[in-house]
Enzyme design. Structure first.
Site, PDB file in Angstrom:
ATOM      1  N   ASP A  93       0.555  -1.178  -0.219  1.00  0.00           N
ATOM      2  CA  ASP A  93       0.096  -0.106   0.561  1.00  0.00           C
ATOM      3  C   ASP A  93       0.704   0.913  -0.406  1.00  0.00           C
ATOM      4  OD1 ASP A  93      -2.806  -1.017  -0.299  1.00  0.00           O
ATOM      5  OD2 ASP A  93      -2.988  -1.314   1.786  1.00  0.00           O
ATOM      6  N   ASP A 155      -6.145  -4.993  -4.709  1.00  0.00           N
ATOM      7  CA  ASP A 155      -5.873  -2.915  -4.300  1.00  0.00           C
ATOM      8  C   ASP A 155      -4.494  -2.594  -5.147  1.00  0.00           C
ATOM      9  OD1 ASP A 155      -7.473  -5.283  -2.619  1.00  0.00           O
ATOM     10  OD2 ASP A 155      -7.174  -3.898  -1.236  1.00  0.00           O
TER      11      ASP A 155
HETATM   12  N1  GLY Z   1      -6.704  -1.524  -0.133  1.00  0.00           N
HETATM   13  C1  GLY Z   1      -8.280  -2.273   0.630  1.00  0.00           C
HETATM   14  C2  GLY Z   1      -8.918  -1.744   0.802  1.00  0.00           C
HETATM   15  O1  GLY Z   1      -9.991  -1.948  -0.584  1.00  0.00           O
HETATM   16  O2  GLY Z   1     -10.218  -1.759   1.798  1.00  0.00           O
END
Ligand code: GLY
Length: 376
Positions: A93, A155
């Site tokens: 992330d 993601d």
């Molecule tokens: N990246 C985590 C979510 O979409 O909740």
């Protein structure tokens, strides 16, 4: 109402609300709004970039150039240094976190220190690439004995722009090569033929072989988590923007068509598009907001005769969020957009405003108001 009328009105309401909420939130890290107030997270949490990113958007596109927004965004970025140099809480992330802080500041103000932070973050993200399976590793172990070295998640498509940015700013294609390898793995293993997507794919970390699919934040391995689809739509469209590779644009369109076909009457998605009878069909407004940005990105990429479909769909979602989901006149609520769902399987943050829903709503508005430059 014409686009320019409702978006001007909405922009004003966003400002009004953020002027007020920024006084309490300040240079901290909101995630989900519970009982009207944003719960603040530690700076290493994946959502740390969205609040400063939202403030940078308002700063960038408002004539008033509110210096307070800039100061808060810069102070948030500064606090992320402990996370960047502390290293061990960093995961895939990184892109969400430093694109909306350091890349944003560099793009807007040319700040050299921010560029270096972004490059360092991109280097750490590159270090998570597994050359056997051609994927960027997702999380770190959450506890003693956890083994998730082979996990990759949809993601991460939104984290690739940090790598594209790093290649552009250094003239060194290595970061971009890695991003494209990961995107190709997503094409092969995540995007299904019907346009729905897997959330988690597990590879053998030593051989790189595909092992299994995991439901993650979706209802089940073969269900269709709507925010996962949104990450795929926007992430693939951005990969096309940076590479010019049509296979990414085609993938973005395929997932977009699936997504649009599943939408309920008000154009705002349920948290999963494939739920058995009896499971609560909460909305996930954040998936709608992110997908809308992806649709508007597709609209600028396709030939003009195709663009109308994506432009109209993106606007329809954003307008419904504004008219039906906005907490504009509710002074007791800090969130901008109601009814997001963060993690249904773990029963966390269900039916609440989410900072990334707010962020993508404002980014979408900025696009409709004519600025399609991004911090991604
Ligand atoms: N990246 C985590 C979510 O979409 O909740």
């Amino acid at each position: 109402m014409e686009t320019s009328s409702w978006t001007t009105e909405a922009w004003g309401k966003v400002h009004e609300k953020v002027t007020r909420t920024s006084t309490r939130i300040g240079a901290r890290f909101p995630h989900a709004s519970v009982d009207g107030s944003y719960v603040l997270e530690a700076p290493h949490w994946w959502t740390a970039g969205f609040w400063p990113g939202l403030l940078w958007l308002l700063y960038r596109d408002s004539e008033s150039k509110d210096e307070r927004y800039k100061e808060i965004a810069e102070a948030c970025e500064q606090q992320l240094d402990d996370v960047l140099f502390g290293f061990d809480k960093l995961d895939h992330d990184i892109g969400f976190m430093w694109s909306l802080t350091s890349v944003a500041r560099y793009k807007l103000l040319g700040d050299e220190q921010s560029r270096k932070r972004a490059l360092l973050a991109a280097s750490v993200l590159s270090g998570r690439f597994n050359v056997k399976g051609n994927y960027i590793r997702a999380w770190n172990p959450w506890g003693e004995g956890d083994r998730n070295e082979g996990w990759a998640i949809i993601d991460c498509m939104m984290n690739l722009p940090l790598l594209y940015f790093a290649s552009e700013t250094t003239n060194d294609p290595r970061f971009k090569h890695l991003a494209m390898e990961h995107a190709d793995t997503v094409l092969e293993h995540f995007i299904r033929t019907d346009g729905s997507v897997n959330h988690i794919v597990v590879f053998h970390p030593l051989t790189g072989e595909f092992e299994s699919v995991n439901g993650g934040q979706g209802f089940a391995p073969n269900s269709a988590w709507s925010r996962g689809a949104a990450w795929a739509i926007y992430g693939m469209a951005l990969s096309y923007r940076y590479t010019g590779e049509l296979k990414y644009l085609d993938a973005a369109k395929r997932v977009a068509h699936f997504f649009l076909a599943q939408l309920p009457e008000d154009s705002v998605p349920h948290w999963d598009f494939r739920l058995p009878t009896g499971v609560e069909r909460y909305r996930d407004s954040s998936a709608g907001a992110c997908a809308a940005c992806g649709l508007l990105e597709i609209a600028r990429a396709v030939p003009s005769e195709e663009a109308g479909l994506y432009q109209a769909a993106g606007e329809r979602i954003l307008r419904s969020l504004y008219e039906n989901y906005g907490a504009w006149d509710n002074e007791a609520e800090e969130g901008l957009i109601l009814h997001g769902t963060s993690h249904y399987p773990e029963r966390r943050n269900i039916d609440v405003p989410l900072i990334y829903g707010d962020y993508f709503f404002v980014e979408g508005l900025a696009r409709l108001r004519g600025n399609s430059a991004t911090f991604w």
